[in-house]
Design a protein around this motif. Structure first.
Motif, PDB file in Angstrom:
ATOM      1  N   VAL A   1       0.838  -1.208   0.000  1.00 61.20           N
ATOM      2  CA  VAL A   1       0.000   0.000   0.000  1.00 61.20           C
ATOM      3  C   VAL A   1       0.871   1.254   0.000  1.00 61.20           C
ATOM      4  CG1 VAL A   1      -1.677   1.344   1.325  1.00 61.20           C
ATOM      5  CG2 VAL A   1      -1.957  -1.136   1.099  1.00 61.20           C
ATOM      6  N   ALA A   2       1.899   1.274   0.851  1.00 58.00           N
ATOM      7  CA  ALA A   2       2.797   2.430   0.902  1.00 58.00           C
ATOM      8  C   ALA A   2       3.507   2.635  -0.433  1.00 58.00           C
ATOM      9  CB  ALA A   2       3.815   2.247   2.026  1.00 58.00           C
ATOM     10  N   TYR A   3       3.852   1.546  -1.071  1.00 58.65           N
ATOM     11  CA  TYR A   3       4.524   1.576  -2.383  1.00 58.65           C
ATOM     12  C   TYR A   3       3.599   2.161  -3.451  1.00 58.65           C
ATOM     13  CZ  TYR A   3       6.969  -0.751  -6.362  1.00 58.65           C
ATOM     14  OH  TYR A   3       7.629  -1.069  -7.522  1.00 58.65           O
ATOM     15  N   ILE A   4       2.356   1.694  -3.479  1.00 56.20           N
ATOM     16  CA  ILE A   4       1.382   2.230  -4.433  1.00 56.20           C
ATOM     17  C   ILE A   4       1.206   3.731  -4.216  1.00 56.20           C
ATOM     18  CG2 ILE A   4      -1.052   2.194  -5.125  1.00 56.20           C
ATOM     19  CD1 ILE A   4      -1.045  -0.820  -4.410  1.00 56.20           C
ATOM     20  N   ASP A   5       1.102   4.134  -2.962  1.00 54.74           N
ATOM     21  CA  ASP A   5       0.905   5.552  -2.649  1.00 54.74           C
ATOM     22  C   ASP A   5       2.121   6.386  -3.037  1.00 54.74           C
ATOM     23  OD1 ASP A   5      -1.591   4.949  -1.648  1.00 54.74           O
ATOM     24  OD2 ASP A   5      -0.974   4.993   0.458  1.00 54.74           O
ATOM     25  N   ALA A   6       3.313   5.886  -2.730  1.00 58.62           N
ATOM     26  CA  ALA A   6       4.534   6.660  -2.981  1.00 58.62           C
ATOM     27  C   ALA A   6       4.789   6.837  -4.473  1.00 58.62           C
ATOM     28  CB  ALA A   6       5.729   5.984  -2.315  1.00 58.62           C
ATOM     29  N   ILE A   7       4.696   5.766  -5.228  1.00 59.41           N
ATOM     30  CA  ILE A   7       4.947   5.888  -6.665  1.00 59.41           C
ATOM     31  C   ILE A   7       3.781   6.605  -7.341  1.00 59.41           C
ATOM     32  CG2 ILE A   7       5.382   4.636  -8.811  1.00 59.41           C
ATOM     33  CD1 ILE A   7       6.927   2.612  -7.249  1.00 59.41           C
ATOM     34  N   GLY A   8       2.586   6.391  -6.831  1.00 56.51           N
ATOM     35  CA  GLY A   8       1.429   7.089  -7.385  1.00 56.51           C
ATOM     36  C   GLY A   8       1.494   8.589  -7.216  1.00 56.51           C
ATOM     37  N   ALA A   9       2.301   9.063  -6.275  1.00 53.57           N
ATOM     38  CA  ALA A   9       2.455  10.504  -6.049  1.00 53.57           C
ATOM     39  C   ALA A   9       3.476  11.141  -6.993  1.00 53.57           C
ATOM     40  CB  ALA A   9       2.868  10.764  -4.603  1.00 53.57           C
ATOM     41  N   ARG A  10       4.220  10.338  -7.738  1.00 54.53           N
ATOM     42  CA  ARG A  10       5.213  10.880  -8.664  1.00 54.53           C
ATOM     43  C   ARG A  10       4.512  11.513  -9.866  1.00 54.53           C
ATOM     44  NH1 ARG A  10      10.408   8.690  -7.410  1.00 54.53           N
ATOM     45  NH2 ARG A  10      11.182   9.418  -9.431  1.00 54.53           N
ATOM     46  N   GLU A  11       5.167  12.516 -10.448  1.00 57.28           N
ATOM     47  CA  GLU A  11       4.574  13.199 -11.598  1.00 57.28           C
ATOM     48  C   GLU A  11       4.354  12.240 -12.765  1.00 57.28           C
ATOM     49  OE1 GLU A  11       3.277  16.298 -12.047  1.00 57.28           O
ATOM     50  OE2 GLU A  11       3.472  16.296  -9.865  1.00 57.28           O
ATOM     51  N   SER A  12       5.260  11.287 -12.934  1.00 59.39           N
ATOM     52  CA  SER A  12       5.111  10.334 -14.040  1.00 59.39           C
ATOM     53  C   SER A  12       3.844   9.504 -13.889  1.00 59.39           C
ATOM     54  CB  SER A  12       6.332   9.414 -14.126  1.00 59.39           C
ATOM     55  OG  SER A  12       6.451   8.614 -12.957  1.00 59.39           O
ATOM     56  N   ALA A  13       3.483   9.192 -12.648  1.00 55.92           N
ATOM     57  CA  ALA A  13       2.256   8.432 -12.403  1.00 55.92           C
ATOM     58  C   ALA A  13       1.027   9.307 -12.604  1.00 55.92           C
ATOM     59  CB  ALA A  13       2.272   7.851 -10.996  1.00 55.92           C
ATOM     60  N   LYS A  14       1.097  10.541 -12.129  1.00 59.05           N
ATOM     61  CA  LYS A  14      -0.046  11.447 -12.279  1.00 59.05           C
ATOM     62  C   LYS A  14      -0.339  11.733 -13.750  1.00 59.05           C
ATOM     63  CE  LYS A  14       0.791  13.810  -7.861  1.00 59.05           C
ATOM     64  NZ  LYS A  14       1.176  15.097  -7.233  1.00 59.05           N
ATOM     65  N   LYS A  15       0.714  11.918 -14.543  1.00 54.62           N
ATOM     66  CA  LYS A  15       0.523  12.258 -15.956  1.00 54.62           C
ATOM     67  C   LYS A  15       0.004  11.084 -16.778  1.00 54.62           C
ATOM     68  CE  LYS A  15       3.976  15.957 -16.256  1.00 54.62           C
ATOM     69  NZ  LYS A  15       5.255  16.384 -16.885  1.00 54.62           N
ATOM     70  N   THR A  16       0.209   9.875 -16.293  1.00 56.10           N
ATOM     71  CA  THR A  16      -0.193   8.687 -17.058  1.00 56.10           C
ATOM     72  C   THR A  16      -1.393   7.978 -16.454  1.00 56.10           C
ATOM     73  OG1 THR A  16       1.366   7.282 -15.820  1.00 56.10           O
ATOM     74  CG2 THR A  16       2.182   8.323 -17.841  1.00 56.10           C
ATOM     75  N   GLN A  17      -2.007   8.587 -15.455  1.00 54.87           N
ATOM     76  CA  GLN A  17      -3.146   7.973 -14.767  1.00 54.87           C
ATOM     77  C   GLN A  17      -4.313   7.765 -15.731  1.00 54.87           C
ATOM     78  OE1 GLN A  17      -3.825   7.060 -11.310  1.00 54.87           O
ATOM     79  NE2 GLN A  17      -5.583   6.226 -12.383  1.00 54.87           N
ATOM     80  N   PRO A  18      -4.743   6.523 -15.946  1.00 54.64           N
ATOM     81  CA  PRO A  18      -5.912   6.311 -16.809  1.00 54.64           C
ATOM     82  C   PRO A  18      -7.185   6.769 -16.117  1.00 54.64           C
ATOM     83  CG  PRO A  18      -5.190   4.228 -15.871  1.00 54.64           C
ATOM     84  CD  PRO A  18      -4.176   5.253 -15.463  1.00 54.64           C
ATOM     85  N   ARG A  19      -8.151   7.170 -16.907  1.00 57.88           N
ATOM     86  CA  ARG A  19      -9.434   7.582 -16.337  1.00 57.88           C
ATOM     87  C   ARG A  19     -10.131   6.391 -15.720  1.00 57.88           C
ATOM     88  NH1 ARG A  19     -12.964  10.736 -20.607  1.00 57.88           N
ATOM     89  NH2 ARG A  19     -12.355   8.929 -21.853  1.00 57.88           N
ATOM     90  N   ARG A  20     -10.716   6.601 -14.557  1.00 52.21           N
ATOM     91  CA  ARG A  20     -11.457   5.546 -13.871  1.00 52.21           C
ATOM     92  C   ARG A  20     -12.879   5.458 -14.425  1.00 52.21           C
ATOM     93  NH1 ARG A  20      -6.838   3.952 -12.403  1.00 52.21           N
ATOM     94  NH2 ARG A  20      -6.259   3.883 -10.214  1.00 52.21           N
ATOM     95  N   GLY A  21     -13.453   4.258 -14.324  1.00 52.16           N
ATOM     96  CA  GLY A  21     -14.845   4.099 -14.705  1.00 52.16           C
ATOM     97  C   GLY A  21     -15.024   3.636 -16.119  1.00 52.16           C
TER      98      GLY A  21
END
Length: 207
Positions: free
Chosen positions: A187-207
């Motif tokens: 969980v901490a790993y998902i949160d930490a890497i998910g906070a990186r700009e590379s993750a934010k810019k590539t986040q797929p739309r949910r739903g």
């Protein structure tokens, strides 16, 4: 030098791994949305799968091949370490992802929800239920490996970029979201890497 063109769909976990690498290295690239088995994909990938990469006259399929090429050709931080021991460890975790974790977590579990929904049907409970013990076993492997925060060494490598997009789907589905409560390192790993700009810019739309 011409821009590399990543051919994929935004929801592809494998495509996101390569896209995050491009972002982390600061590469100027283009993203071409094309579905599996479309003409654009068939022209590059012999099996019609995504992702695929085009760079000048070069075409590549298979996400790890693309990642290694990008890491060697473009400037920026290196995500396949020069140290042979560390690089072998990166290869190990990429292989474990591509041959085991991706299969259990995405192909069997997540797609057991997604594909029936796309067809207007109920989730494939038989497929989902069969996958859960394997998903839990694989999360336990990752939990142990993530004591230090990264899969290899003390900094981000392609091992992390290969595994994160798959793990990032798990909080969105009921059984895996509940299961994650047993794996605080994951969980901490998902949160930490998910906070990186590379993750934010590539986040797929949910739903």
């Amino acid at each position: 030098m011409s821009k590399p063109v990543l051919i994929s769909i935004p929801v592809s976990n494998l495509g996101r791994s390569v896209q995050m690498l491009l972002e982390e290295k600061g590469v100027d690239y283009e993203f071409e949305t094309a579905s599996p088995h479309s003409d654009a994909v068939n022209a590059v990938h012999p099996l019609g799968k995504v992702p695929a990469l085009r760079h000048g006259e070069l075409t590549l399929c298979e996400s790890e091949a693309m990642a290694r090429y990008i890491d060697k050709v473009f400037d920026g931080p290196k995500f396949f370490p020069e140290d042979p021991t560390l690089c072998a460890k990166v290869d190990q975790w990429v292989s474990l992802h591509n041959t085991a974790f991706d299969t259990s977590m995405i192909r069997q579990y997540v797609l057991g929800y997604v594909l029936p929904k796309m067809a207007g049907k109920e989730p494939n409970r038989e497929q989902i239920d069969a996958s859960l013990p394997i998903v839990k076993k694989h999360l336990a492997v990752l939990e142990s490996a993530l004591e230090g925060g990264f899969l290899v060494g003390d900094s981000l490598t392609y091992a992390d970029l290969a595994n994160f997009p798959t793990l990032a789907y798990l909080p969105d589905f009921p059984e895996s979201a509940e299961m994650l409560k047993e794996f605080p390192n994951v969980v901490a790993y998902i949160d930490a890497i998910g906070a990186r700009e590379s993750a934010k810019k590539t986040q797929p739309r949910r739903g």
